[in-house]
Every structure is written in structure tokens, then in C-alpha cells.
Design a protein around this motif. Structure first.
Motif, PDB file in Angstrom:
ATOM      1  N   GLU A 353      -8.049 -14.348 -61.503  1.00 12.71           N
ATOM      2  CA  GLU A 353      -7.058 -13.559 -60.763  1.00 12.71           C
ATOM      3  C   GLU A 353      -6.952 -14.078 -59.338  1.00 12.71           C
ATOM      4  OE1 GLU A 353      -5.974  -8.934 -59.454  1.00 12.71           O
ATOM      5  OE2 GLU A 353      -7.693  -9.370 -60.746  1.00 12.71           O
ATOM      6  N   ALA A 354      -5.742 -14.324 -58.903  1.00  8.75           N
ATOM      7  CA  ALA A 354      -5.472 -14.744 -57.529  1.00  8.75           C
ATOM      8  C   ALA A 354      -4.959 -13.548 -56.727  1.00  8.75           C
ATOM      9  CB  ALA A 354      -4.434 -15.862 -57.513  1.00  8.75           C
ATOM     10  N   THR A 355      -5.417 -13.429 -55.491  1.00 10.13           N
ATOM     11  CA  THR A 355      -5.007 -12.308 -54.634  1.00 10.13           C
ATOM     12  C   THR A 355      -4.620 -12.817 -53.255  1.00 10.13           C
ATOM     13  OG1 THR A 355      -7.272 -11.888 -53.871  1.00 10.13           O
ATOM     14  CG2 THR A 355      -6.527 -10.695 -55.830  1.00 10.13           C
ATOM     15  N   LEU A 356      -3.664 -12.131 -52.667  1.00 10.77           N
ATOM     16  CA  LEU A 356      -3.275 -12.390 -51.281  1.00 10.77           C
ATOM     17  C   LEU A 356      -2.778 -11.089 -50.676  1.00 10.77           C
ATOM     18  CD1 LEU A 356      -1.376 -15.337 -49.734  1.00 10.77           C
ATOM     19  CD2 LEU A 356      -0.505 -13.028 -49.365  1.00 10.77           C
ATOM     20  N   ASN A 357      -3.278 -10.757 -49.493  1.00 10.84           N
ATOM     21  CA  ASN A 357      -2.870  -9.553 -48.782  1.00 10.84           C
ATOM     22  C   ASN A 357      -2.505  -9.917 -47.348  1.00 10.84           C
ATOM     23  OD1 ASN A 357      -3.732  -7.360 -50.846  1.00 10.84           O
ATOM     24  ND2 ASN A 357      -5.576  -8.610 -50.600  1.00 10.84           N
ATOM     25  N   ASN A 358      -1.389  -9.393 -46.904  1.00  9.16           N
ATOM     26  CA  ASN A 358      -0.929  -9.668 -45.548  1.00  9.16           C
ATOM     27  C   ASN A 358      -0.484  -8.360 -44.897  1.00  9.16           C
ATOM     28  OD1 ASN A 358      -0.384 -11.353 -43.358  1.00  9.16           O
ATOM     29  ND2 ASN A 358       1.762 -11.573 -43.925  1.00  9.16           N
ATOM     30  N   GLU A 359      -0.998  -8.090 -43.701  1.00  7.92           N
ATOM     31  CA  GLU A 359      -0.657  -6.859 -42.974  1.00  7.92           C
ATOM     32  C   GLU A 359      -0.110  -7.227 -41.604  1.00  7.92           C
ATOM     33  OE1 GLU A 359      -3.272  -3.153 -42.739  1.00  7.92           O
ATOM     34  OE2 GLU A 359      -3.475  -3.980 -40.708  1.00  7.92           O
ATOM     35  N   VAL A 360       1.006  -6.615 -41.248  1.00  6.14           N
ATOM     36  CA  VAL A 360       1.621  -6.828 -39.937  1.00  6.14           C
ATOM     37  C   VAL A 360       1.750  -5.483 -39.243  1.00  6.14           C
ATOM     38  CG1 VAL A 360       3.609  -7.713 -38.674  1.00  6.14           C
ATOM     39  CG2 VAL A 360       2.904  -8.815 -40.803  1.00  6.14           C
ATOM     40  N   GLN A 361       1.166  -5.378 -38.043  1.00  7.09           N
ATOM     41  CA  GLN A 361       1.321  -4.181 -37.221  1.00  7.09           C
ATOM     42  C   GLN A 361       2.015  -4.572 -35.927  1.00  7.09           C
ATOM     43  OE1 GLN A 361      -1.497  -0.918 -37.070  1.00  7.09           O
ATOM     44  NE2 GLN A 361      -2.997  -2.178 -38.138  1.00  7.09           N
ATOM     45  N   SER A 362       3.034  -3.796 -35.570  1.00  2.00           N
ATOM     46  CA  SER A 362       3.807  -4.056 -34.353  1.00  2.00           C
ATOM     47  C   SER A 362       3.742  -2.831 -33.450  1.00  2.00           C
ATOM     48  CB  SER A 362       5.265  -4.376 -34.695  1.00  2.00           C
ATOM     49  OG  SER A 362       5.348  -5.527 -35.515  1.00  2.00           O
ATOM     50  N   HIS A 363       3.324  -3.053 -32.207  1.00  5.73           N
ATOM     51  CA  HIS A 363       3.310  -2.009 -31.178  1.00  5.73           C
ATOM     52  C   HIS A 363       4.397  -2.376 -30.172  1.00  5.73           C
ATOM     53  CE1 HIS A 363      -0.635  -0.502 -32.612  1.00  5.73           C
ATOM     54  NE2 HIS A 363      -0.846  -1.778 -32.888  1.00  5.73           N
ATOM     55  N   ILE A 364       5.483  -1.607 -30.174  1.00  7.83           N
ATOM     56  CA  ILE A 364       6.690  -1.974 -29.433  1.00  7.83           C
ATOM     57  C   ILE A 364       6.950  -0.917 -28.361  1.00  7.83           C
ATOM     58  CG2 ILE A 364       9.142  -2.499 -29.648  1.00  7.83           C
ATOM     59  CD1 ILE A 364       8.490  -2.967 -32.694  1.00  7.83           C
ATOM     60  N   ALA A 365       6.928  -1.328 -27.091  1.00 10.08           N
ATOM     61  CA  ALA A 365       7.098  -0.378 -25.992  1.00 10.08           C
ATOM     62  C   ALA A 365       7.916  -1.013 -24.882  1.00 10.08           C
ATOM     63  CB  ALA A 365       5.744   0.075 -25.453  1.00 10.08           C
ATOM     64  N   GLY A 366       8.808  -0.217 -24.287  1.00 13.62           N
ATOM     65  CA  GLY A 366       9.592  -0.742 -23.188  1.00 13.62           C
ATOM     66  C   GLY A 366      10.644   0.236 -22.702  1.00 13.62           C
ATOM     67  N   PRO A 367      11.361  -0.136 -21.636  1.00 14.42           N
ATOM     68  CA  PRO A 367      12.387   0.740 -21.066  1.00 14.42           C
ATOM     69  C   PRO A 367      13.679   0.685 -21.869  1.00 14.42           C
ATOM     70  CG  PRO A 367      12.278  -1.313 -19.846  1.00 14.42           C
ATOM     71  CD  PRO A 367      11.189  -1.379 -20.876  1.00 14.42           C
ATOM     72  N   GLU A 368      14.517   1.699 -21.643  1.00 13.07           N
ATOM     73  CA  GLU A 368      15.800   1.766 -22.324  1.00 13.07           C
ATOM     74  C   GLU A 368      16.791   2.541 -21.475  1.00 13.07           C
ATOM     75  OE1 GLU A 368      14.882   3.593 -26.032  1.00 13.07           O
ATOM     76  OE2 GLU A 368      14.632   5.590 -25.179  1.00 13.07           O
ATOM     77  N   ILE A 369      18.059   2.307 -21.709  1.00 15.50           N
ATOM     78  CA  ILE A 369      19.134   3.040 -21.054  1.00 15.50           C
ATOM     79  C   ILE A 369      20.144   3.418 -22.126  1.00 15.50           C
ATOM     80  CG2 ILE A 369      18.850   1.929 -18.815  1.00 15.50           C
ATOM     81  CD1 ILE A 369      21.211   0.140 -19.524  1.00 15.50           C
ATOM     82  N   GLY A 370      20.984   4.409 -21.811  1.00 18.77           N
ATOM     83  CA  GLY A 370      21.952   4.817 -22.811  1.00 18.77           C
ATOM     84  C   GLY A 370      22.938   5.830 -22.284  1.00 18.77           C
ATOM     85  N   LEU A 371      23.688   6.392 -23.196  1.00 19.99           N
ATOM     86  CA  LEU A 371      24.720   7.370 -22.874  1.00 19.99           C
ATOM     87  C   LEU A 371      24.686   8.471 -23.922  1.00 19.99           C
ATOM     88  CD1 LEU A 371      27.165   7.953 -20.973  1.00 19.99           C
ATOM     89  CD2 LEU A 371      28.600   6.907 -22.742  1.00 19.99           C
ATOM     90  N   ARG A 372      24.695   9.714 -23.440  1.00 21.69           N
ATOM     91  CA  ARG A 372      24.748  10.873 -24.340  1.00 21.69           C
ATOM     92  C   ARG A 372      26.108  11.549 -24.212  1.00 21.69           C
ATOM     93  NH1 ARG A 372      20.689  15.985 -25.401  1.00 21.69           N
ATOM     94  NH2 ARG A 372      22.304  17.480 -25.982  1.00 21.69           N
ATOM     95  N   PHE A 373      26.659  11.944 -25.362  1.00 20.32           N
ATOM     96  CA  PHE A 373      27.906  12.706 -25.349  1.00 20.32           C
ATOM     97  C   PHE A 373      27.661  14.072 -25.979  1.00 20.32           C
ATOM     98  CE2 PHE A 373      27.950  10.705 -29.512  1.00 20.32           C
ATOM     99  CZ  PHE A 373      28.402  11.720 -30.349  1.00 20.32           C
ATOM    100  N   ASP A 374      28.332  15.083 -25.450  1.00 21.96           N
ATOM    101  CA  ASP A 374      28.295  16.448 -25.985  1.00 21.96           C
ATOM    102  C   ASP A 374      29.710  16.926 -26.202  1.00 21.96           C
ATOM    103  OD1 ASP A 374      25.306  17.781 -25.582  1.00 21.96           O
ATOM    104  OD2 ASP A 374      25.732  16.170 -24.149  1.00 21.96           O
ATOM    105  N   LEU A 375      29.998  17.398 -27.409  1.00 23.37           N
ATOM    106  CA  LEU A 375      31.316  17.955 -27.738  1.00 23.37           C
ATOM    107  C   LEU A 375      31.155  19.447 -27.958  1.00 23.37           C
ATOM    108  CD1 LEU A 375      32.517  15.252 -30.311  1.00 23.37           C
ATOM    109  CD2 LEU A 375      32.901  15.306 -27.841  1.00 23.37           C
ATOM    110  N   GLY A 376      31.848  20.250 -27.163  1.00 19.75           N
ATOM    111  CA  GLY A 376      31.746  21.696 -27.290  1.00 19.75           C
ATOM    112  C   GLY A 376      30.541  22.219 -26.541  1.00 19.75           C
ATOM    113  N   SER A 377      30.626  23.487 -26.128  1.00 21.92           N
ATOM    114  CA  SER A 377      29.521  24.079 -25.369  1.00 21.92           C
ATOM    115  C   SER A 377      28.346  24.442 -26.250  1.00 21.92           C
ATOM    116  CB  SER A 377      30.015  25.332 -24.639  1.00 21.92           C
ATOM    117  OG  SER A 377      30.409  26.334 -25.578  1.00 21.92           O
ATOM    118  N   GLY A 378      28.640  24.853 -27.490  1.00 21.21           N
ATOM    119  CA  GLY A 378      27.577  25.191 -28.413  1.00 21.21           C
ATOM    120  C   GLY A 378      26.849  26.473 -28.098  1.00 21.21           C
ATOM    121  N   LYS A 379      27.363  27.280 -27.184  1.00 19.02           N
ATOM    122  CA  LYS A 379      26.662  28.501 -26.817  1.00 19.02           C
ATOM    123  C   LYS A 379      26.594  29.482 -27.973  1.00 19.02           C
ATOM    124  CE  LYS A 379      25.780  27.369 -22.566  1.00 19.02           C
ATOM    125  NZ  LYS A 379      24.383  27.152 -22.119  1.00 19.02           N
ATOM    126  N   LYS A 380      27.695  29.621 -28.704  1.00 14.98           N
ATOM    127  CA  LYS A 380      27.708  30.581 -29.807  1.00 14.98           C
ATOM    128  C   LYS A 380      28.207  29.984 -31.120  1.00 14.98           C
ATOM    129  CE  LYS A 380      26.158  33.982 -27.382  1.00 14.98           C
ATOM    130  NZ  LYS A 380      24.794  34.510 -27.641  1.00 14.98           N
TER     131      LYS A 380
END
Length: 524
Positions: A353-380
Motif C-alpha cells: 500500500e502506498a500512502t501520501l498525505n499533504n496538509e496546507v494551513q493558511s493564516h491570512i491577516a491584513g487591512p481592508e476597506i469597503g463600502l456599506r449600503f443600507d436600503l430602508g430604515s428597517g425600524k419596523k
């Protein structure tokens, strides 16, 4: 009833006498002494005694001259008319708990094995001469020159035991799979939580954290055992139909050449079992700070945002293959769709029996910018909101590769060591391998989301009277995340066979997830 005038006069005189008399509280006057006020040090001109805490005094906390709880006042002109907008100081907190259904990126389409010699055409090709498959043969083989190869790895196992000739073999008879054959994993459940606040001017902050379940997908042909009986070479001789050349084969660069006009390497057969599997899991947290709206109307509100994001990705790949140790004639003439041995099982080396195992772990951190939109007040009623976010993050990547018996012992058994155990299976030679690699690079990120918040609980009998759901909203949503330059467990393997060993290679791809959200949002 009629009141006589003299009764009115008499009542008024009695009230005057009553107003001039002294009234005593409980315990007063003191026995044998004059009246004392309840606070001996109190100035009769003030309401509270000396020493009373300042926050209990009516002044200056309550005064008709004190300014109101106003954050700011804005005067603006709209269509020729002047307006005055007063924003009272009001910070509104919110929190949500959401169930998510998440689907990760699929396994990709990496070849399970080294680059192999490809078939450029089938049938007779003018000007293409036959290729001799190996020096030990006495035949020219390979279907009288009907195949043309590029010089990398010979794509067929050296199976033919009788006359050392390949008879009209094709990749259909000896398939070399890629990761895509595993298919996409099913969606997995996860959980997401949010907390934050919004000020009266629209500025605010939100912290979001989530984790998805582990998704797995695999592809398997053949098995270790049938009806509880583990396969070995003895019971394979009794039931040779358990062998099948179409289970799967792995081309390997061994650094050794055996075939003229073809590069270094050969293809290992796994005619008892061939299995590949992948798992994926991810989670993350981000904090977003919202500025005041850059555009605001009764219907829409646009707010820039900036923040930080961290994402953790863990993916694994596993290969398991079992080789019978037999060589035999293979001939699919006559429509033998099972691709099992036709005759001549010859034991060249032990089942392994032949075996092979590969594990990849990624730790990804950094700044970001963006835009949020809101439609309607949503109060009620209904409110719809979403975010478009881009970023550039540092990606700390860890890859761990290990396994055993990756090679092609059939080549050794037939040509190099016909009277000895192949090097791959020699107990005096260690064929295990293990390698770890880590590094940091940049990964661009992108997220797009859209949500709908609805005040539906007020229409549900029983829930609408509960304090817990008085200010609660039901949330539906969809989010897609893209992260570039992420290592994948199937693409980061350099498939080499004994006497070489598999190695880690950097071959990064686009990683992404899709999330569907269903949850409850509270404001307080």
C-alpha cells in the motif's frame, strides 16, 4: 344641596385658625424641649441637608437653562429651502447569532501524479514511427506506431507479462485521474456572530466572527476487503476479478529512464484499490469601523468602512493505493469492459500500500476597506444592507507532506532486479518521506455580502409577547469570499517516485467560499 352664606364665612375663619397652628411629625416635639428641625445643620433656605452627594442635587443636573442631549445641529439647504437637523446623542447597540451553510472551493483539477506523456492522436499517423517501450523487449509494440508521446513520463504500467508488448493500450484502460474527479464537497453547517454599535450620525463599529464545519470529498475504486475478508495475494489468485486496471494509476518522475524517446519516470498501477480524498475547513474574524454616510436619503445610505480581517484555512489531501504485486496480460479485445486480467498472473513482489498525505494551513491577516449600503430604515419593517470589501493581507502558509512507498516497483521487478525484491519494498531501504515548509506572501481579498432584516416576530403568536423578541429581527443573507494566492493540497505536490521522493512545490490558486445566513439580530 344649597350652602348658606354664613356657612362659607365660618369655614373660612376655621381654616385661618388651622393654618396658624403647629403640626408635628413623628417623634416631635422632643420630650421636655422646643421643636428641632430634622437636620440640625440644615440651612432652612436649601432643600437638601449639607453633605448630600452632588448627583442628588436638583441643580445643575435639572434646569430649564441647561442644554439638551444634542450631539450636533446641522443647517443645510435643499432645493432652495433651509432645514435644521438636530441629532440627539443616541448610541444603538446590536448583536446577532446566525446559522450559516457554507460551501468551500472544490479540489481543483491537479493531476494526481507527475506530468505524463500525452496521446497526441489515435489511429494511424503518417510519418510517426513505432516507439519501443523498453530495451528488454523483442517486439516493437505500441500498436504499430499509432501513438505519439511527448518526452516526460511513460503513461502506462509495464503490465504485459507474456510477450512484453503493449497491445493497443489507451488511457481509458489505464486512467490517470485528476483531483476534479472527487467532485465538490457538500455544504457544511457553521455559526456566525456579530456585535457592534451605531451612533446617531451613522458612524459605528462591527465585530464579526465565524467558523465553518469540515467538508470532505473523495473518490475510490476497489477496496481492501470484500465481505469482511481482507485481500491478499492468495485470495486474489482465487478471485482475480477483484483486480482492475481502471481503478487508477499514478505517473511518477523517478529520475530514471526506461523507454526510448520518453523522459525519466514511469507509471505505478494500483489495481486493488485507488483512493483520493480532500477535507476543507475555515473560520475567521474581522472588525469594521464605519464612517459617517457620504450619501444619505430617505431610501439609501452609503458609508465607507475600514478594518482588519483574519482568516484561517486548513485543507488536507490523502492518497491511498494498493498494488497487487502481480503482472499479467491485459487485452480488452472482445469488449472486456471490466478490464480485469485475461490470463497469466505472475507474482513479482508482495502486495503493498502506498500512502501520501499533504496538509496546507493558511493564516491570512491584513487591512481592508469597503463600502456599506443600507436600503430602508428597517425600524419596523424590511431593511436590506450589504458590504463590498477589498483588502491585501499577509498569508503565512504552512505545508506538511509525508507518506510511504510512492514509486513503481513493477519497473524494478521486470528490468532492474528481476531476482530481487524491488528497492521500494526492500526492508533494508527506508521508503518513507516527510517534509515541512512555511513562508509568507501577499494575498488579495474580496468579499461581497447582502442581507435582509425583517421584523417578523411581532406576527408570531407567543413570540411577539416575549421581551427577547420585542426588538429582534429575522435575517437572511448571502456572502461570497475570495482570497488569491492560497496554497492547495493537491497542487502543492511534486509527484516523484522512488528512488526520488515526493516534494512540496508552490502552486497557489484562488480560494473562495459561499455562505448562506439565517439568524436573529437584536438591537438594544
Amino acid at each position: 344641596m344649597r350652602i348658606q352664606p354664613w356657612m362659607t364665612v365660618l369655614a373660612s375663619v376655621a381654616m385661618l385658625f388651622a393654618a396658624q397652628s403647629t403640626s408635628w411629625g413623628q417623634g416631635y416635639p422632643p420630650q421636655g424641649g422646643p421643636y428641632q428641625p430634622p437636620y440640625g445643620t440644615n440651612n432652612p433656605g436649601v432643600m437638601y441637608p449639607q453633605g448630600t452627594p452632588a448627583n442628588m442635587q436638583p441643580w445643575p443636573g435639572i434646569s430649564p437653562y441647561q442644554s439638551a442631549n444634542i450631539a450636533e445641529t446641522v443647517h443645510y439647504n435643499h432645493k432652495g429651502s433651509w432645514f435644521k437637523e438636530i441629532l440627539y446623542k443616541e448610541r444603538e447597540y446590536f448583536a446577532s447569532l446566525e446559522a450559516i451553510s457554507i460551501r468551500y472551493r472544490g479540489p481543483g483539477n491537479a493531476v494526481i501524479g507527475s506530468p505524463f506523456a500525452r496521446l497526441n492522436g489515435l489511429g494511424d499517423i503518417a510519418g510517426v514511427s513505432s516507439i519501443v517501450p523498453f530495451a528488454a523487449t523483442t517486439s516493437t509494440g505500441l500498436g504499430d506506431g499509432t501513438f505519439q508521446f511527448d518526452p516526460r513520463v511513460f503513461p502506462f504500467p509495464a503490465l504485459d507479462a507474456g510477450n512484453n508488448t503493449y497491445v493497443e493500450v489507451t488511457l481509458d484502460a489505464f486512467p490517470i485521474h485528476n483531483a476534479q474527479i472527487m467532485g465538490a464537497a457538500d455544504s457544511e453547517a457553521g455559526i456566525l456572530g456579530r456585535w457592534g454599535f451605531e451612533d446617531e450620525d451613522g458612524a459605528g463599529m462591527m465585530i464579526t466572527g465565524w467558523i465553518g464545519g469540515k467538508a470532505d470529498t473523495d473518490f475510490q475504486r476497489g477496496a481492501r476487503s470484500y465481505n469482511g475478508v481482507t485481500l491478499n495475494q492468495n485470495n486474489i489468485l482465487v478471485f482475480p476479478e477483484v483486480l482492475n486496471t481502471r481503478y487508477g494509476n499514478v505517473p511518477l518522475d523517478t529520475g530514471e529512464g526506461f523507454f526510448p524517446f520518453v523522459g525519466t519516470g514511469s507509471t505505478a498501477k494500483f489495481d486493488v484499490m485507488y483512493r483520493i480524498a480532500q477535507t476543507s475547513q475555515a473560520g475567521g474574524v474581522n472588525i469594521s469601523s464605519y464612517t459617517r454616510p457620504i450619501y444619505k436619503s430617505d431610501a439609501i445610505k452609503l458609508r465607507p468602512l475600514y478594518g482588519l480581517r483574519y482568516t484561517h484555512i486548513k485543507e488536507t489531501f490523502a492518497f491511498n493505493g494498493i498494488d497487487s504485486g502481480f503482472t499479467y496480460d491485459y487485452d480488452d479485445a472482445g469488449g472486456d469492459a471490466t478490464f480485469i486480467p485475461d490470463s497469466g498472473l505472475i507474482n513479482l513482489y508482495p502486495l503493498y500500500e502506498a500512502t501520501l498525505n499533504n496538509e496546507v494551513q493558511s493564516h491570512i491577516a491584513g487591512p481592508e476597506i469597503g463600502l456599506r449600503f443600507d436600503l430602508g430604515s428597517g425600524k419596523k419593517g424590511l431593511s436590506i444592507w450589504g458590504e463590498t470589501i477589498v483588502g491585501l493581507a499577509a498569508n503565512f502558509e504552512e505545508i506538511s507532506l509525508n507518506g510511504d512507498d510512492i514509486g513503481d516497483p513493477l519497473i524494478d521487478a521486470r528490468f532492474n532486479r528481476p531476482t530481487l525484491v524491488p528497492r521500494l519494498l526492500d526492508p533494508t531501504i527506508d521508503s518513507t518521506f516527510s517534509e515541512k515548509n512555511s513562508g509568507t506572501h501577499l494575498s488579495p481579498t474580496f468579499q461581497q455580502s447582502i442581507f435582509a432584516d425583517m421584523h417578523l416576530f411581532k406576527y408570531v403568536p407567543g413570540l411577539k409577547k416575549m421581551d427577547l423578541f420585542e426588538e429582534a429581527k429575522l435575517r437572511f443573507g448571502y456572502t461570497v469570499n475570495y482570497i488569491g494566492e492560497v496554497g492547495t493540497p493537491t497542487d502543492s505536490i511534486k509527484w516523484q517516485g522512488f528512488p526520488l521522493f515526493p516534494e512540496i512545490q508552490n502552486n497557489r490558486k484562488l480560494w473562495y467560499t459561499q455562505q448562506f445566513n439565517l439568524g436573529i439580530d437584536w438591537t438594544f
